[in-house]
Design an enzyme around this catalytic site. Structure first.
Site, short mmCIF file in Angstrom:
data_model
loop_
_atom_site.label_atom_id
_atom_site.label_comp_id
_atom_site.label_asym_id
_atom_site.label_seq_id
_atom_site.Cartn_x
_atom_site.Cartn_y
_atom_site.Cartn_z
N ASP A 99 34.03 39.40 -8.30
CA ASP A 99 35.70 39.57 -8.09
C ASP A 99 35.85 41.36 -7.77
OD1 ASP A 99 34.99 40.43 -10.35
OD2 ASP A 99 35.81 39.34 -11.54
N ILE A 100 35.27 42.28 -8.56
CA ILE A 100 35.58 43.27 -7.91
C ILE A 100 34.01 44.56 -8.08
CG2 ILE A 100 36.82 45.69 -8.62
CD1 ILE A 100 38.75 44.34 -10.38
N ASP A 102 33.64 47.94 -8.65
CA ASP A 102 34.14 48.71 -9.43
C ASP A 102 32.99 50.15 -9.40
OD1 ASP A 102 35.85 50.53 -10.34
OD2 ASP A 102 35.93 49.39 -12.74
N THR A 103 32.59 50.46 -10.73
CA THR A 103 31.93 51.42 -10.86
C THR A 103 30.83 51.39 -10.24
OG1 THR A 103 30.91 50.63 -12.71
CG2 THR A 103 32.36 51.96 -13.22
N LEU A 105 28.18 49.27 -11.09
CA LEU A 105 27.40 49.06 -12.31
C LEU A 105 26.47 46.93 -12.73
CD1 LEU A 105 28.30 51.21 -15.29
CD2 LEU A 105 26.16 51.55 -13.98
N LYS A 130 37.31 49.05 -5.30
CA LYS A 130 38.02 50.01 -5.71
C LYS A 130 37.18 51.02 -5.62
CE LYS A 130 39.71 48.49 -10.11
NZ LYS A 130 39.70 48.53 -11.97
N ASP A 158 41.19 39.26 -15.79
CA ASP A 158 42.16 38.55 -17.21
C ASP A 158 42.07 40.59 -17.80
OD1 ASP A 158 39.51 38.79 -17.83
OD2 ASP A 158 39.95 38.51 -19.85
#
Ligand code: 5GP
Ligand code: MG
Length: 186
Positions: A99-100, A102-103, A105, A130, A158
């Protein structure tokens, strides 16, 4: 409405997913060799819509990865490794769907684990990236859209199990965050 701002409407999401499905379909020379691996739970809605739009059928498996507690990354990624999946991955062209980014990781740990199962190739497909300085830099082969650094819900994403069923993607409102007493100190 639980969101302070909508960042992608249902129709915009459909357009993004159709574009990604087109890109993947035209790159998939040997669909029989391909195995799609979907990172649970956030990517489930996105992956279901995406795979439905491909112009060929591809085998699909799921893997559970978690690193978030409420609205923050814990920095520790847990992957539920599955021995049956190890055998499936070996020698295959893998399409990892998440989905994303981000970091980075979670994707990094998933890619490391998949790589240790000796696939022929790995490609990544992610709905959102992001716009932050990632901790791990990951090559995303198929990207839906870039978003600013806010906590996003809906379309499978969520907050403590809630808001996955929103048909759009939005920034979770401060009001809801404060109601849940989310603190920065964990
Ligand atoms: P990373 O390991 O790249 O920091 O985080 C990846 C995972 O954290 C994503 O797959 C997703 O499950 C969760 N995550 C990161 N940012 C958000 C967000 O804004 N909203 C939600 N609902 N989950 C997020
Ligand atoms: Mg995830």
């Amino acid at each position: 409405m639980p969101c302070s701002k909508i960042i992608a409407t249902e129709q915009q999401l459909e357009e993004i997913v159709s574009r990604l499905a087109g890109e993947i379909s035209s790159d998939l020379l040997h669909p029989d060799h391909c195995l799609a691996i979907v990172a649970l739970e956030g990517a489930q809605t996105f992956a279901t819509d995406l795979l439905e739009k491909l112009d060929c059928s591809i085998e699909t498996k799921y893997i559970k990865a978690a690193s978030y507690r409420q609205t923050h990354s814990t920095g520790k990624v847990t992957i539920q490794k599955d021995n049956m999946l190890i055998q499936k991955i070996c020698g295959r062209d893998i399409l990892l769907i998440d989905d994303i980014y981000d970091t980075g990781l979670t994707l990094c740990e998933l890619l490391k684990w998949i790589d240790s199962c000796q696939p022929k190739s790995i490609r990544t497909c992610v709905l959102l990236e992001k716009q932050i300085e990632h901790i791990q830099n990951i090559r995303i082969d198929y990207l839906g859209m870039k978003v600013e650094d806010n906590f996003v819900v809906g379309y499978g994403l969520d907050f403590d199990g809630q808001f996955r069923n929103l048909p759009y993607l939005g920034i979770l409102s401060e009001e809801i965050l404060s109601r849940y007493n989310v603190s920065d100190n964990f």
